[in-house]
Design an enzyme around this catalytic site. Structure first.
Site, PDB file in Angstrom:
ATOM      1  N   SER A 186       0.841  -1.198   0.000  1.00 44.32           N
ATOM      2  CA  SER A 186       0.000   0.000   0.000  1.00 44.32           C
ATOM      3  C   SER A 186       0.870   1.240   0.000  1.00 44.32           C
ATOM      4  O   SER A 186       2.060   1.183   0.312  1.00 44.32           O
ATOM      5  CB  SER A 186      -0.905   0.018   1.234  1.00 44.32           C
ATOM      6  OG  SER A 186      -0.176   0.423   2.385  1.00 44.32           O
ATOM      7  N   ASP A 187       0.282   2.369  -0.323  1.00 45.56           N
ATOM      8  CA  ASP A 187       0.965   3.640  -0.114  1.00 45.56           C
ATOM      9  C   ASP A 187       0.836   4.011   1.365  1.00 45.56           C
ATOM     10  O   ASP A 187       0.146   3.335   2.140  1.00 45.56           O
ATOM     11  CB  ASP A 187       0.356   4.718  -1.019  1.00 45.56           C
ATOM     12  CG  ASP A 187       1.325   5.856  -1.317  1.00 45.56           C
ATOM     13  OD1 ASP A 187       2.301   6.021  -0.548  1.00 45.56           O
ATOM     14  OD2 ASP A 187       1.111   6.584  -2.299  1.00 45.56           O
ATOM     15  N   TYR A 188       1.466   5.088   1.747  1.00 46.58           N
ATOM     16  CA  TYR A 188       1.542   5.532   3.139  1.00 46.58           C
ATOM     17  C   TYR A 188       0.143   5.685   3.745  1.00 46.58           C
ATOM     18  O   TYR A 188      -0.649   6.511   3.283  1.00 46.58           O
ATOM     19  CB  TYR A 188       2.279   6.865   3.168  1.00 46.58           C
ATOM     20  CG  TYR A 188       2.783   7.333   4.507  1.00 46.58           C
ATOM     21  CD1 TYR A 188       4.127   7.271   4.820  1.00 46.58           C
ATOM     22  CD2 TYR A 188       1.916   7.848   5.451  1.00 46.58           C
ATOM     23  CE1 TYR A 188       4.618   7.727   6.038  1.00 46.58           C
ATOM     24  CE2 TYR A 188       2.381   8.299   6.674  1.00 46.58           C
ATOM     25  CZ  TYR A 188       3.727   8.233   6.967  1.00 46.58           C
ATOM     26  OH  TYR A 188       4.191   8.674   8.182  1.00 46.58           O
ATOM     27  N   GLY A 190      -2.313   3.941   3.304  1.00 51.25           N
ATOM     28  CA  GLY A 190      -3.358   3.677   2.317  1.00 51.25           C
ATOM     29  C   GLY A 190      -4.445   2.755   2.840  1.00 51.25           C
ATOM     30  O   GLY A 190      -5.606   2.857   2.418  1.00 51.25           O
TER      31      GLY A 190
END
Length: 802
Positions: A309-311, A313
């Site tokens: 995932s992104d930060y 996310g």
């Protein structure tokens, strides 16, 4: 007993012998058991590398508890700690319990080695950590922002920049980068446009391949390569209103034809990991979108690597409105996500979701397997400290050769937008007025997402010009104030002229992370008067204006994409002096430059050129390097035209080319449909002309090909490079097709007066697209073929696909 693979056995024994600590009996038993299983599973020397990875990972999974498997899915930020104090950091206890799979945002071999020791010497199973960082366009040696790099149209050059970044980062302990960003973006209001490669799927795909290959090299187990992570999957660059993190909504046929190709190109190039995007797709956030992560990425494209995932996310999906933290974490795992960055939703809720039957044990193991496989591919099980060689850190980072390469690459990324009456290049003589808030702003030269850079070592434009006229030595590490020798009688006079913004709060918002412009406390009138006094003493004026480094990048969207008013007022005042004005434009996005194009004699777009930007800009301004960059995004007349891009569809009421205004046709009342600068545009100190197109035949079949050729002549007095561009148009299709599509390009150097025949081969794949049923292929019919210096100024021919 089956015969062991002796090489692998030796590796495993070596791995466990490296751990320099005293184990209690239980720890010894577990380590020996793990070693035995890993060795016994490799039964013959004929096993493939993939087989060896499978059996090794199986052996580790067999020993892991549920808690440890879930722990591998956890990717927290490292936080700050002083070397020698890792054991006291907040993250230490989780690492010792096996509740961390990797860390990011940690810099330096000493810190990384200290943290790695916690994992391999104090956790139960000694599983090493993976260490990531946002190495977007260089590590300490910073190259142009990715949008600027793309304007070089040089895949070897872009690959070299990624290779150098990997070399430096790996020398400092990093083995995973969250790059390349390949999001197609057609709205310059979006700040993260600076991180990508522009508006075109074909060019974006070529750059994606080059970046992945540069980072990962031929052998991911080599200690000077790092694992790439393509992002943001998917469609992140199509955020509504150009506002970061905003909703994305489009048809699937558009996804497949326009937005998916660069992601798939990265997968085809063997990228090791994929990062999900923040936006939703078909009403479901990408991080929990099973169609996106499993159906397309895994099943259709065959991706075998790690999905992260992104930060935050995962936890952000709560705000999206699809459930609480436990629900969204389970949904992400069900969709195919393997690793949770920062949220710790998986770490804190998956055991409960498993007990409640919302997920399965196999899903946890599948995700854990992908993370262990990534570590295996990086060689961390063989040697968890393979990236912790302090000698490399001392000798391979920010070297003279790397900086020289960065200077050369930067110069090739700049785009000459206007050069009326050949104002450029200027001579290294006379008096030069250097004015503008970005003229002496070294902290801003590296641009956004330069997290490992030392801003104090960057070369400002003022310093670069001074270096050029003082004839300092070419050895970048040998510069010394004692070696200055004057070159002719050139003199540089400096004045700041204005602040970045009139309003202090706007300037504060635009200059975080230490990228100050050093705001001047004088009044606007006082600063402008000083600039005019300096200008009136000069033969030529260089005005450095535009955006600061952090006016683009994450969370840096703008509703007004013009040069800020106080800077534009300074420009207007300087033009009234009657002196030739050269506008050096710093920007991380296409800007609305209609007035500037109509009134300023020369405009050089330098993006943010990296740590050596000042010297590179001087190289181009003084003509030591001939500019060769070409735009990879369309520059609009004003923000009202946005989104504007060359590969648009026709309408049922298209405006005739070159016309404006016609009632009941698709146009505006107040401006034409045309951009200020089209995709692919860029001038040179040389002058190129194109002959007529030649096709070796005018008909082809799906198994055939056609060769297109054109004579290109450098009519100028200087050698120069030209990017020759090939476009096609499908005139009739089962679905509507763009008016032009880039299908090839070649960057070629020409001697002054030289003519070369440039050829392209058109194959069936170049005429193919995804139809309404998302089937990829061509359709018989008539096509137009274009070759030219940009997407607007082209020569045309026709071919027929039978």
């Amino acid at each position: 007993m089956p015969r062991l693979n002796l090489d692998l056995r030796a590796q495993r024994i070596n791995y466990f012998n490296r751990t320099e600590f005293k184990m209690n009996n239980k720890m010894k038993f577990n380590s020996i058991l793990l070693l035995w299983l890993m060795c016994m599973s490799c039964t013959t020397s004929t096993k493939t590398k993939h087989d060896r990875m499978d059996v090794s990972v199986d052996s580790i999974l067999h020993l892991m508890t549920l808690e440890e498997k879930i722990g591998q899915l956890n990717l927290p930020s490292a936080g700050e700690f002083v070397t020698g104090q890792a054991e006291n950091s907040d993250i230490a206890k989780k690492i010792e319990k096996g509740l961390v799979g990797g860390l990011f945002n940690i810099k330096s071999v000493s810190k990384i080695k200290e943290i790695q020791k916690l994992a391999v010497e104090k956790s139960r199973l000694k599983i090493p950590l993976i260490f990531g960082m946002d190495i977007i366009h260089g590590y300490e040696t910073i190259f142009p922002i990715p949008l600027g790099l793309s304007c070089s149209w040089d895949m070897d050059l872009i690959k070299r920049s990624a290779r150098i970044a990997a070399q430096e980062a790996s020398a400092d302990g990093i083995n995973w980068t969250y790059s390349p960003m390949v999001d197609i973006a057609r709205d310059p209001r979006w700040g993260r446009i600076a991180e990508g490669s522009g508006e075109d799927p074909y060019l974006g795909s070529q750059i994606a391949k080059a970046m992945v290959t540069g980072y990962q090299g031929d052998d991911l187990m080599a200690n000077n390569t790092i694992m790439a992570c393509v992002k943001h999957y998917a469609l992140y660059g199509a955020a509504e209103a150009g506002r970061d993190y905003n909703t994305t909504d489009m048809s699937r046929i558009r996804m497949y034809n326009d937005y998916f190709p660069p992601y798939k190109a990265a997968v085809d190039a063997g990228v090791g990991s994929v990062m999900t995007s923040f936006n939703e797709i078909d009403g479901i956030p990408a991080t929990a979108n099973k169609w996106l992560l499993t159906d397309v990425l895994r099943n259709q494209w065959g991706f075998k690597g790690l999905i992260v995932s992104d930060y935050t996310g995962v936890s952000e999906m709560v705000a999206h409105g699809i459930g609480d933290l436990q629900t969204v974490s389970a949904e992400a795992l069900n969709a195919g996500l393997d690793m949770d960055m920062v949220s710790e939703g998986m770490l804190s809720t998956l055991a409960k979701s498993l007990k409640e039957g919302k997920i399965t044990k196999q899903q946890i193991e599948n995700a854990c397997r992908k993370i262990l496989e990534a570590k295996y591919k990086l060689g961390l099980f063989n040697n968890p400290y393979r990236y912790c060689d302090e000698n490399r850190a001392k000798t391979e980072i920010f070297t003279g050769s790397n900086r020289a390469e960065a200077r050369s690459i930067a110069a090739q990324s700049f785009v000459l937008l206007k050069n009326q009456n050949s104002v450029l290049p200027i001579k290294k003589s006379g008096t030069i007025a250097l004015i503008g808030p970005l003229a002496d702003a070294k902290e801003n030269m590296t641009g956004t997402w330069s997290v490992a850079a030392n801003f104090s070592k960057s070369i400002s434009l003022r310093e670069g010009l001074q270096n050029a006229i003082e004839k300092k030595p070419n050895d970048l590490e040998g510069r010394s104030a004692n070696t200055k020798t004057m070159n002719g009688n050139a003199k540089i006079l400096y004045a700041k002229g204005s602040n970045l913004f009139e309003e202090e709060n706007l300037e504060t918002n635009a200059t975080p992370f230490g990228k100050t412009i050093h705001r001047d406390k004088r009044t606007t009138l006082e600063m402008r008067d000083e600039a005019l006094r300096v200008a009136n003493q000069a033969d030529v004026i260089i005005l450095a204006v535009g955006e600061s480094a952090e006016m683009t990048g994450e969370a840096s969207s703008r509703s007004n994409i013009e040069i800020p008013d106080t800077q534009k007022d300074l420009l207007k005042a300087l033009l009234k002096t009657g002196k030739p004005v050269i506008l050096v434009l710093f920007t991380g996005r296409p800007m609305a430059l209609k007035w500037e194009d109509e009134n300023v004699p020369a405009i050089l777009n330098v993006w943010f050129g990296g740590s050596e930007a000042g010297d590179a800009i001087a190289d181009v301004l003084f003509g030591d390097v001939n500019p060769s960059g070409k735009l990879t995004m369309t520059f609009p007349q004003n923000v009202g035209q946005v989104p504007i891009y060359y590969a648009h569809k026709n309408t049922g009421r298209p405006l005739a080319e070159g016309k404006w205004f016609q009632k009941f046709q698709s146009n505006y009342l107040d401006v034409s449909n045309d951009p200020v600068y089209p995709f692919g545009f860029g001038l040179s100190y040389a002058e190129f002309s194109y002959g007529e197109l030649k096709l070796n035949k005018t008909e082809m079949t799906a198994t055939d090909s056609i060769t297109v050729s054109v004579d290109v002549t450098n009519k100028g007095q200087r050698d120069g490079s030209e990017v020759v561009q090939l476009y096609i148009r499908d005139l009739v299709g089962s679905v509507t097709r763009p008016v032009k599509e880039l299908k090839g390009f070649k960057k070629i150097n020409f001697k002054a007066g030289e003519t070369k025949t440039v050829s392209f081969t058109i194959k069936n794949v170049d005429l193919s697209f995804y139809n309404y049923d998302l089937k990829f292929g061509s359709e018989p019919g008539k096509f137009e073929v274009f070759v030219g210096t940009n997407s607007r100024d082209v020569k045309k021919a026709e071919l027929m696909l039978k």
